[in-house]
Design an enzyme around this catalytic site. Sequence first.
Site: not given
Length: 345
Positions: A12, A14, A37, A58, A74, A79, A97, A178, A190
């Site tokens: 990701a 982030i 993936r 995963y 993810l 999650h 989160k 999102r 979010d």
Amino acid sequence: MTPLRIGVLGAAAIAPAALVAPAARVPGVAVAAVAARDPARARAFARRHGVAAAHASYAGLVADPGVDAVYIPLPNSLHAHWTLRAIEAGKHVLCEKPMTANRAEAAAVADAADAAPGLVVMEAFHYRYHPLAERMRAVVHGAAPPPGAAPGSGGELGRVRRVEVDMCVPLPLPGDIRYRYDLGGGAAMDTGCYAAHLARLLGGEEPEVVAARAATLRRAPAVDRAVTAELAFPSGASGRLRASLWSARLLSVGARVVGEHGELRVANFLMPHLFHRLRVRTPHGVRTETVPGDATYTAQLRAFAAAVREGAPVLTPARDAVHTMALLDAVYRAAGLPVRGSALD
């Protein structure tokens, strides 16, 4: 010191800022593996960030004996599933989160975490690990109250009358995950999860949703791009959450608490290491503070490692996520929108 070996589920965007860079600053932590993936994407991430192992699935990473803990950035809808899989595999978990898509999922994760007392399961509300968060709480509530003390009566402001939190950022990218209902998207999920979490911290109680309204996407009417909710706390205080990814309020990240004896205002509680301002007004005068501390992601990773190695307390455990998700579920229901993770007609 044997390093705490962390695997990343999903390459990701982030992950470099939230885990890879902080791992270089926190002794005894190593990013040991990544999975995606698309195996090519996992390999590219591993090469770019010096990660030793790249998994094609995963499940392969979760089963890797060379991984002690799993970081999960993810989509929200995944999650709970992968947190539960990691717990089953005996791995510690740091999950982005919100930890789950709804309260029911959060309760299942919390139950699994409680049944595995040797594992640390932490929700990645990174702002909570900067000293500013504790300073905000202390101004409002003071030291831990004695048994039976009324919430909000021990701080500088006196009894809490109102709590307001804004988490509005500009992200006008409708193609982003999102904005996908099936992936647990929406402004409340979010940015709103931060507002809900901080409102709970500053209010000192679990609020109810009195009313809520949302602005949605025309092409995806179940997805909120902005949401506002009015709250009521058991002690009588009122509250308001305001969150958006795309609205006229482009950027507003702050909090306000009004008490019987004064007011607290905080600008940029989210990334206080970049800039923040804490302002307190009481009958004794007005003062402005800044609270020094590490970057929030670094502080969070240090706390995670300390919890794993030393049993240090976790400020954002899985059980706490149940309350946050109950509040977000209630916001969606009050706004006339489906709870994330529920089937659409």
